[in-house]
Scaffold this active site. Structure first.
Site, PDB file in Angstrom:
ATOM      1  N   CYS B 102       2.600   2.127  -3.045  1.00 60.49           N
ATOM      2  CA  CYS B 102       2.665   0.807  -2.391  1.00 60.49           C
ATOM      3  C   CYS B 102       3.761  -0.057  -3.014  1.00 60.49           C
ATOM      4  O   CYS B 102       4.935   0.183  -2.761  1.00 60.49           O
ATOM      5  CB  CYS B 102       1.295   0.136  -2.417  1.00 60.49           C
ATOM      6  SG  CYS B 102       1.147  -1.218  -1.250  1.00 60.49           S
ATOM      7  N   HIS B 201      -2.844   4.256  -0.882  1.00 59.28           N
ATOM      8  CA  HIS B 201      -3.488   4.101  -2.193  1.00 59.28           C
ATOM      9  C   HIS B 201      -4.440   5.254  -2.509  1.00 59.28           C
ATOM     10  O   HIS B 201      -5.653   5.113  -2.341  1.00 59.28           O
ATOM     11  CB  HIS B 201      -4.266   2.783  -2.247  1.00 59.28           C
ATOM     12  CG  HIS B 201      -3.394   1.576  -2.218  1.00 59.28           C
ATOM     13  ND1 HIS B 201      -2.696   1.134  -3.322  1.00 59.28           N
ATOM     14  CD2 HIS B 201      -3.058   0.725  -1.220  1.00 59.28           C
ATOM     15  CE1 HIS B 201      -1.993   0.072  -3.017  1.00 59.28           C
ATOM     16  NE2 HIS B 201      -2.189  -0.201  -1.733  1.00 59.28           N
ATOM     17  N   GLU B 203      -5.449   6.072  -5.246  1.00 57.58           N
ATOM     18  CA  GLU B 203      -6.293   5.698  -6.395  1.00 57.58           C
ATOM     19  C   GLU B 203      -7.576   4.994  -5.964  1.00 57.58           C
ATOM     20  O   GLU B 203      -8.461   4.777  -6.777  1.00 57.58           O
ATOM     21  CB  GLU B 203      -5.481   4.828  -7.370  1.00 57.58           C
ATOM     22  CG  GLU B 203      -5.285   3.363  -6.979  1.00 57.58           C
ATOM     23  CD  GLU B 203      -4.201   3.127  -5.922  1.00 57.58           C
ATOM     24  OE1 GLU B 203      -3.701   4.122  -5.341  1.00 57.58           O
ATOM     25  OE2 GLU B 203      -3.864   1.960  -5.671  1.00 57.58           O
TER      26      GLU B 203
END
Lengths: 293, 227
Positions: B102, B201, B203
């Site tokens: 990002c 994302h 994560e």
């Protein structure tokens, strides 16, 4: 493709961590905030200190101003709606605000119910003074929490009180056996399932920023030391003598809250901070933190 | 630790045999990367100053606000040393592998579209290591943020649940840039040698495949890595 999911809503707050969100009332102030390194701005009609001195009813900001602020900066733009005023929230969602703050800084529209935030695609942040209040807001759909403090005072004491309260209650949950959680749920008015989640994860299920009275770089560092994920600064920047310098210093203090050497450096030469208010001098009924439940 | 920000900054390099990688921990979603990488068996160090780069073979630039992270990387003196380590211009063999998610994608790009109005075009502090143009906030505002199943052939047949939050995408990519995943007609995952740029994302979802794959790349791409 799914929009407005819990992951997407809570995710934006994760991206703001370690940052400072600044109150702004004009596009010019928004640019000052962005240049200073704010991770987001909060668009509102007046900063809390002015709301406090103006009295009367404080409402959502003018959509024209909010639009102009959104055009002026590339960072996320948040905006405040009154507690329970789900139509102000609908308007802010329509405008494209990136986060809605259902905020006690504005005059509540509903003294019984907060907004059902699950019904919105846009995420909400809500204020809390303790763990029970934070978990009630999360149950209603808040994707981010901020400990309330006392807005517009330049006095950090309530911000400290509320963050310490949340943290010490989380530690109590962690020490409690599961069978004790129903009692704590009853005592605090907190949803049992969320207490269970706090126990499992060891923390709130959402990001928590500190708000309400932060006026100096040292105040920001203090709140970060106490465990805030980031900082909301309202009147502290634009009611001070030198907003540009102070905004920058608060950002650097938030980043470097563990480094007294940097803090000593950035704290100097900022000019007058905003005028402060002794909490005892505010009539209990006029304390913004008492709004909401 | 109660704070998810502070925990992302703690330096508890777990002992182990995995590669030693860093996560830039100045602002944004650091903890989530730290956790994902540790779950993959890597040794992970939060990176806040140039000395933290010592011995790293890989580095993650997390999601957050690219203007803020870029500026802080400049002010902490990280930008130059990271660039040098990545391009191998320092004394050693060099060759730091970098994953940018990002905001990290934006900082990896040579060109950035959608910079703030007050920034002189091209002057935003960045790494500029990849021959790509990043379009900031290119899917729209937060209400347009979304998650979707994304086909990423490099990670296997099972689609990836990709979370896009005010995400950028890659507009132009030079030769030598490997295009790894598309959302519609928008390029959202690309690799150029040691550098991997990801618009979404990984994560945030608990799916470790992208982190595992990247750690594999780190091991093969970095001459510094000793088994």
């Amino acid at each position: 493709m799914d929009q407005g999911t819990l992951t997407v809503k809570r995710g934006l707050a994760e991206m703001l961590k370690g940052g400072v969100i600044m109150d702004v009332t004009t596009p010019e102030q928004a640019v000052i905030a962005e240049r200073a390194g704010a991770v987001a701005v909060m668009a509102l009609e007046r900063v809390p200190a002015d709301i406090r001195s103006a009295g009367g009813v404080a409402r959502m900001a003018d959509p024209v101003i909010i639009r102009r602020i959104m055009e002026a900066v590339t960072i996320p733009v948040m905006a405040k709606a009154r507690i329970g005023h789900f139509m102000e929230a609908r308007i802010l969602e329509e405008l494209g605000a990136d986060y809605i703050d259902e905020s006690e800084v504005l005059t509540p529209a509903d003294e019984q119910y907060h907004i059902n935030k699950h019904e919105f695609a846009v995420p909400f942040v809500c204020g809390a003074r303790n763990l029970g209040e934070a978990l009630r807001r999360i149950a209603e759909g808040a994707a981010m929490v901020r400990t309330k403090g006392e807005p517009g005072t330049g006095n950090v004491v309530e911000a400290v009180r509320h963050l310490r309260a949340v943290n010490s209650e989380i530690r109590r949950v962690l020490a409690a056996g599961e069978e004790e959680l129903t009692s704590l749920a009853k005592e605090w008015g907190a949803p049992y399932e969320l207490l269970l989640l706090v126990k499992r994860e060891g923390r709130l299920p959402v990001v928590n920023f500190s708000a309400g009275g932060i006026a100096t770089p040292a105040d920001a560092a203090l709140m970060m030391q106490l465990g805030a994920d980031g900082i909301f600064i309202g009147s502290g920047v634009f009611k001070s003598a030198n907003p540009e310098a102070r905004a920058r210093a608060v950002v650097l203090a938030t980043t470097n809250y563990n480094d007294p050497k940097v803090l000593a450096e950035v704290s100097g030469g900022l000019g007058e901070a905003m005028p402060g208010l002794e909490i005892g001098s505010i009539a209990p009924g006029a304390r913004m933190q008492e709004r909401g439940w | 630790m109660i704070s998810r920000w502070a925990e992302g900054l703690t330096s508890e390099e777990a002992t182990g045999t995995g590669p030693l990688v860093g996560v830039v921990a100045l602002q944004g979603a650091c903890l989530e990367h730290v956790r994902a990488l540790r779950a993959c068996g890597a040794r992970v160090r939060p990176v806040r100053r140039p000395s933290d780069l010592e011995g790293l073979v890989g580095l993650v630039i997390p999601g957050g606000e690219s203007t803020v992270i870029g500026r802080l990387m400049g002010e902490t003196g990280l930008l130059g040393p990271v660039k040098e380590a990545a391009t191998g211009r320092t004394g050693g063999a060099g060759g730091l592998a970098i994953l940018g998610t990002c905001a990290g994608l934006v900082l990896l790009a040579k060109e950035i579209a959608g910079e703030p109005s007050w920034i002189v075009p091209g002057s935003q502090p960045r790494l500029g290591l990849m021959d790509i143009q990043a379009n900031r906030n290119a899917f729209g505002r937060q209400r347009e943020s979304f998650e979707a199943d994304l086909s990423v052939p490099a990670l296997g047949e099972e689609p990836v649940r990709a979370v896009f939050i005010r995400a950028p995408f890659i507009e132009g990519a030079g030769e030598g840039v490997e295009k790894l995943a598309w959302f519609g007609d928008k390029l959202v995952l690309a690799r150029q040698g040691r550098f991997l740029a990801c618009a979404f994302h990984p994560e945030l979802t608990g799916d470790l495949r992208l982190h595992k794959w990247w750690l594999g790349l780190v091991e093969t791409m970095s001459p510094n890595y000793e088994r």
